[in-house]
Design a protein around this motif. Structure first.
Motif, PDB file in Angstrom:
ATOM      1  N   THR A 169       0.816  -1.222   0.000  1.00 20.32           N
ATOM      2  CA  THR A 169       0.000   0.000   0.000  1.00 20.32           C
ATOM      3  C   THR A 169       0.848   1.269   0.000  1.00 20.32           C
ATOM      4  OG1 THR A 169      -0.146   0.064   2.427  1.00 20.32           O
ATOM      5  CG2 THR A 169      -1.869  -1.159   1.237  1.00 20.32           C
ATOM      6  N   PHE A 170       2.167   1.116  -0.038  1.00 15.99           N
ATOM      7  CA  PHE A 170       3.069   2.272  -0.009  1.00 15.99           C
ATOM      8  C   PHE A 170       3.933   2.257  -1.259  1.00 15.99           C
ATOM      9  CE2 PHE A 170       7.059   4.245   2.004  1.00 15.99           C
ATOM     10  CZ  PHE A 170       6.625   5.542   1.753  1.00 15.99           C
ATOM     11  N   ILE A 171       3.905   3.343  -2.030  1.00 14.33           N
ATOM     12  CA  ILE A 171       4.659   3.436  -3.272  1.00 14.33           C
ATOM     13  C   ILE A 171       5.548   4.672  -3.223  1.00 14.33           C
ATOM     14  CG2 ILE A 171       4.499   3.737  -5.774  1.00 14.33           C
ATOM     15  CD1 ILE A 171       1.873   2.218  -5.705  1.00 14.33           C
ATOM     16  N   ASP A 172       6.827   4.478  -3.538  1.00 15.07           N
ATOM     17  CA  ASP A 172       7.805   5.562  -3.503  1.00 15.07           C
ATOM     18  C   ASP A 172       8.363   5.809  -4.895  1.00 15.07           C
ATOM     19  OD1 ASP A 172       9.998   7.208  -1.855  1.00 15.07           O
ATOM     20  OD2 ASP A 172      11.049   6.010  -3.361  1.00 15.07           O
ATOM     21  N   THR A 173       8.374   7.066  -5.305  1.00 14.24           N
ATOM     22  CA  THR A 173       8.979   7.439  -6.576  1.00 14.24           C
ATOM     23  C   THR A 173       9.658   8.786  -6.407  1.00 14.24           C
ATOM     24  OG1 THR A 173       8.564   7.725  -8.951  1.00 14.24           O
ATOM     25  CG2 THR A 173       6.824   8.461  -7.446  1.00 14.24           C
ATOM     26  N   ALA A 174      10.121   9.375  -7.519  1.00 12.33           N
ATOM     27  CA  ALA A 174      10.830  10.651  -7.439  1.00 12.33           C
ATOM     28  C   ALA A 174      10.877  11.296  -8.810  1.00 12.33           C
ATOM     29  CB  ALA A 174      12.256  10.448  -6.932  1.00 12.33           C
ATOM     30  N   ILE A 175      11.015  12.605  -8.807  1.00 10.21           N
ATOM     31  CA  ILE A 175      11.176  13.346 -10.054  1.00 10.21           C
ATOM     32  C   ILE A 175      12.346  12.792 -10.864  1.00 10.21           C
ATOM     33  CG2 ILE A 175      12.055  15.564 -10.913  1.00 10.21           C
ATOM     34  CD1 ILE A 175       9.124  15.689 -10.635  1.00 10.21           C
ATOM     35  N   GLY A 176      13.387  12.363 -10.175  1.00  9.53           N
ATOM     36  CA  GLY A 176      14.575  11.873 -10.854  1.00  9.53           C
ATOM     37  C   GLY A 176      14.466  10.465 -11.404  1.00  9.53           C
ATOM     38  N   TYR A 177      13.317   9.819 -11.250  1.00  5.25           N
ATOM     39  CA  TYR A 177      13.168   8.429 -11.676  1.00  5.25           C
ATOM     40  C   TYR A 177      12.524   8.310 -13.061  1.00  5.25           C
ATOM     41  CZ  TYR A 177      13.992   7.207  -6.718  1.00  5.25           C
ATOM     42  OH  TYR A 177      14.508   7.075  -5.456  1.00  5.25           O
ATOM     43  N   GLY A 178      12.912   9.179 -13.969  1.00  6.62           N
ATOM     44  CA  GLY A 178      12.438   9.064 -15.343  1.00  6.62           C
ATOM     45  C   GLY A 178      10.926   9.081 -15.450  1.00  6.62           C
ATOM     46  N   ASP A 179      10.385   8.081 -16.158  1.00  2.00           N
ATOM     47  CA  ASP A 179       8.933   8.012 -16.367  1.00  2.00           C
ATOM     48  C   ASP A 179       8.228   7.139 -15.325  1.00  2.00           C
ATOM     49  OD1 ASP A 179       9.849   5.537 -17.165  1.00  2.00           O
ATOM     50  OD2 ASP A 179       8.964   5.608 -19.173  1.00  2.00           O
ATOM     51  N   SER A 180       8.899   6.911 -14.184  1.00  2.00           N
ATOM     52  CA  SER A 180       8.298   6.106 -13.117  1.00  2.00           C
ATOM     53  C   SER A 180       6.950   6.673 -12.678  1.00  2.00           C
ATOM     54  CB  SER A 180       9.258   6.038 -11.929  1.00  2.00           C
ATOM     55  OG  SER A 180       8.680   5.415 -10.804  1.00  2.00           O
ATOM     56  N   HIS A 181       6.856   8.002 -12.588  1.00  2.00           N
ATOM     57  CA  HIS A 181       5.609   8.633 -12.157  1.00  2.00           C
ATOM     58  C   HIS A 181       4.426   8.236 -13.039  1.00  2.00           C
ATOM     59  CE1 HIS A 181       7.982  11.486  -9.698  1.00  2.00           C
ATOM     60  NE2 HIS A 181       6.845  11.810  -9.124  1.00  2.00           N
ATOM     61  N   THR A 182       4.596   8.368 -14.341  1.00  2.00           N
ATOM     62  CA  THR A 182       3.464   8.124 -15.239  1.00  2.00           C
ATOM     63  C   THR A 182       3.073   6.652 -15.254  1.00  2.00           C
ATOM     64  OG1 THR A 182       4.994   7.991 -17.121  1.00  2.00           O
ATOM     65  CG2 THR A 182       3.958  10.113 -16.692  1.00  2.00           C
ATOM     66  N   LYS A 183       4.046   5.767 -15.121  1.00  2.00           N
ATOM     67  CA  LYS A 183       3.744   4.333 -15.090  1.00  2.00           C
ATOM     68  C   LYS A 183       2.992   3.976 -13.806  1.00  2.00           C
ATOM     69  CE  LYS A 183       7.671   3.078 -18.024  1.00  2.00           C
ATOM     70  NZ  LYS A 183       9.104   2.689 -18.049  1.00  2.00           N
ATOM     71  N   ILE A 184       3.434   4.528 -12.689  1.00  2.00           N
ATOM     72  CA  ILE A 184       2.730   4.297 -11.429  1.00  2.00           C
ATOM     73  C   ILE A 184       1.337   4.895 -11.495  1.00  2.00           C
ATOM     74  CG2 ILE A 184       2.685   4.959  -8.983  1.00  2.00           C
ATOM     75  CD1 ILE A 184       5.805   4.701  -9.075  1.00  2.00           C
ATOM     76  N   GLY A 185       1.237   6.108 -12.060  1.00  2.00           N
ATOM     77  CA  GLY A 185      -0.064   6.750 -12.192  1.00  2.00           C
ATOM     78  C   GLY A 185      -1.056   5.900 -12.968  1.00  2.00           C
ATOM     79  N   ALA A 186      -0.584   5.284 -14.035  1.00  2.00           N
ATOM     80  CA  ALA A 186      -1.472   4.421 -14.821  1.00  2.00           C
ATOM     81  C   ALA A 186      -1.901   3.203 -14.023  1.00  2.00           C
ATOM     82  CB  ALA A 186      -0.765   3.994 -16.106  1.00  2.00           C
ATOM     83  N   ALA A 187      -0.996   2.658 -13.220  1.00  2.00           N
ATOM     84  CA  ALA A 187      -1.302   1.443 -12.457  1.00  2.00           C
ATOM     85  C   ALA A 187      -2.292   1.707 -11.329  1.00  2.00           C
ATOM     86  CB  ALA A 187      -0.021   0.837 -11.895  1.00  2.00           C
ATOM     87  N   ILE A 188      -2.238   2.904 -10.728  1.00  2.00           N
ATOM     88  CA  ILE A 188      -3.109   3.176  -9.570  1.00  2.00           C
ATOM     89  C   ILE A 188      -4.395   3.889  -9.961  1.00  2.00           C
ATOM     90  CG2 ILE A 188      -1.111   3.265  -8.032  1.00  2.00           C
ATOM     91  CD1 ILE A 188      -1.464   6.329  -7.936  1.00  2.00           C
ATOM     92  N   ALA A 189      -4.554   4.188 -11.228  1.00  2.00           N
ATOM     93  CA  ALA A 189      -5.762   4.898 -11.675  1.00  2.00           C
ATOM     94  C   ALA A 189      -7.007   4.130 -11.261  1.00  2.00           C
ATOM     95  CB  ALA A 189      -5.734   5.080 -13.188  1.00  2.00           C
ATOM     96  N   GLY A 190      -7.914   4.802 -10.576  1.00  2.00           N
ATOM     97  CA  GLY A 190      -9.153   4.173 -10.146  1.00  2.00           C
ATOM     98  C   GLY A 190      -9.063   3.404  -8.853  1.00  2.00           C
ATOM     99  N   GLN A 191      -7.858   3.334  -8.257  1.00  2.00           N
ATOM    100  CA  GLN A 191      -7.712   2.613  -6.988  1.00  2.00           C
ATOM    101  C   GLN A 191      -6.782   3.363  -6.036  1.00  2.00           C
ATOM    102  OE1 GLN A 191      -5.943  -1.306  -7.511  1.00  2.00           O
ATOM    103  NE2 GLN A 191      -5.102  -0.739  -9.485  1.00  2.00           N
ATOM    104  N   ARG A 192      -6.947   4.683  -6.000  1.00  2.00           N
ATOM    105  CA  ARG A 192      -6.126   5.537  -5.143  1.00  2.00           C
ATOM    106  C   ARG A 192      -6.409   5.302  -3.659  1.00  2.00           C
ATOM    107  NH1 ARG A 192      -3.101   8.059  -2.260  1.00  2.00           N
ATOM    108  NH2 ARG A 192      -2.536  10.262  -2.400  1.00  2.00           N
ATOM    109  N   GLU A 193      -7.664   5.011  -3.319  1.00  2.00           N
ATOM    110  CA  GLU A 193      -8.044   4.883  -1.907  1.00  2.00           C
ATOM    111  C   GLU A 193      -7.238   3.784  -1.219  1.00  2.00           C
ATOM    112  OE1 GLU A 193     -12.059   4.185   0.843  1.00  2.00           O
ATOM    113  OE2 GLU A 193     -12.219   4.308  -1.346  1.00  2.00           O
ATOM    114  N   GLY A 194      -6.712   4.107  -0.046  1.00  2.00           N
ATOM    115  CA  GLY A 194      -5.958   3.138   0.735  1.00  2.00           C
ATOM    116  C   GLY A 194      -4.482   3.093   0.421  1.00  2.00           C
ATOM    117  N   LEU A 195      -4.052   3.816  -0.615  1.00  2.00           N
ATOM    118  CA  LEU A 195      -2.640   3.840  -0.976  1.00  2.00           C
ATOM    119  C   LEU A 195      -1.976   5.096  -0.404  1.00  2.00           C
ATOM    120  CD1 LEU A 195      -2.731   2.785  -4.738  1.00  2.00           C
ATOM    121  CD2 LEU A 195      -2.385   1.330  -2.725  1.00  2.00           C
TER     122      LEU A 195
END
Length: 272
Positions: A47-73
Motif C-alpha cells: 500500500t506504499f509506493i515511492d517514486t521521485a522526479i529523478g526516476y524518469g517516467d516512473s511517475h506516469t507508469k505508477i499513475g497508470a497502475a493506480i488509476a481508479g484505486q487511489r483509496e488506501g494507498l
C-alpha cells in the motif's frame, strides 16, 4: 492477496504495508510491463509506493497502475530541487504525472549538509513544501539522505515527519544512532537499499534482517512481479535471522565491507 503487516509512519499517522514499492527499476520497462509490475505489488498487499522526479517516467507508469484505486494507498515522491520555484514546479509535475490531487509524502531528495542552508534559507525548496502542505497538494514533508551527519541533524528538525536512509545487512550503522533519533522525534523511518543496492540477491536474509526492526518500512526497488511476491511472503512471515542465517549474513557483511558500489549512480561520474 498476501496479508502484510502494517506500520505507522511516525507522526504522519499514516498506516502502510510493512514493505513498499521502490519505483526506480520500472524505468527500464516499457509502459505495459511496468504497469503490470506495479499491479502485482498492489495485489501482493503493498500500500506504499515511492517514486521521485529523478526516476524518469516512473511517475506516469505508477499513475497508470493506480488509476481508479487511489483509496488506501500512500504515495510518496521527492525532488532534489534546492529553490522554491524549482520545488514548486516539481510538486506540480509529480501530481500531474501520477494523476492524483494530493501526494501523501513529499521529500527533499538526497539532502547534504552543503545543500541544506540553501534549501532551508529564503527562497529555498523548503518554503515550497510548506506552502504546498498548507494548500493541501501534499500532506507530509520528509527527506532522504545518504549522509548520516545530515540525517541526524534533519531528524531533529520539527518540520520533518519521515526520513529515508540506507539500512541493510551491511550498512547497519543507522541502528546505533539514527534510528533511535528518528524514534525519539517520532519520524517514520523509510529504508532504502534494503538489499545493499543489489549487491546480493538473497531476499530471505535481507528481509529477515529487517523483520527484526518492526517499526521500519522498506522500499526495495522492484523490477518483476516475482520479486515483490517473494519479498511479501518473507515480510508477512515475520521471521528473523537465526543460527546459520546469522553467520551467513555476517559473512556477506565481511565480504562486502563498508565501502562498495551500490550501483545507485549517485556518485557519477564515478572516480573508479
Amino acid at each position: 492477496m498476501t496479508t502484510l503487516p502494517t506500520r505507522t509512519l511516525g507522526k504522519t499517522g499514516l498506516t502502510v504495508s510493512a514493505v513498499g514499492f521502490g519505483g526506480i527499476p520500472i524505468m527500464r520497462h516499457d509502459h505495459d510491463t511496468a504497469v503490470a509490475v506495479v499491479t502485482a505489488a498492489l495485489n501482493a498487499g503493498v500500500t506504499f509506493i515511492d517514486t521521485a522526479i529523478g526516476y524518469g517516467d516512473s511517475h506516469t507508469k505508477i499513475g497508470a497502475a493506480i488509476a481508479g484505486q487511489r483509496e488506501g494507498l500512500v504515495i510518496a515522491s521527492k525532488s532534489g530541487a534546492s529553490t522554491q520555484a524549482d520545488m514548486a514546479r516539481d510538486i506540480e509535475t509529480s501530481r500531474a504525472d501520477l494523476g492524483i490531487d494530493t501526494i501523501d509524502i513529499f521529500q527533499l531528495h538526497g539532502v547534504s549538509l552543503d545543500s541544506w542552508p540553501t534549501i532551508s534559507g529564503p527562497g529555498g525548496a523548503l518554503e515550497a513544501l510548506i506552502e504546498a502542505k498548507a494548500a493541501g497538494t501534499i500532506n507530509h514533508i520528509g527527506f532522504s539522505s545518504h549522509d548520516v551527519d545530515t540525517a541526524l541533524q534533519l531528524a531533529r528538525e520539527p518540520i520533518f515527519e519521515t526520513v529515508q536512509f540506507p539500512f541493510n545487512l551491511v550498512t547497519h550503522e543507522p541502528a546505533d544512532e539514527l534510528i533511535p533519533v528518528a524514534r525519539e522525534n517520532n519520524l517514520g523511518f523509510i529504508v532504502m537499499k534494503p538489499m545493499c543496492g543489489g549487491q546480493f540477491d538473497d531476499a530471505d536474509l535481507a528481509f529477515k534482517f529487517l523483520n527484526g526492526y518492526p517499526d521500519l518500512v522498506a522500499i526495495p526497488g522492484i523490477e518483476t512481479a516475482g520479486e515483490i511476491e517473494q519479498i511479501a511472503r518473507i515480510v508477512a512471515s515475520g521471521e528473523t535471522l537465526t543460527g546459520a542465517e546469522l553467520a551467513r549474513a555476517q559473512e556477506i557483511a565481511d565480504r562486502l565491507g563498508k565501502v562498495f558500489c551500490r550501483r545507485c549512480g549517485y556518485c557519477q561520474p564515478c572516480p573508479e
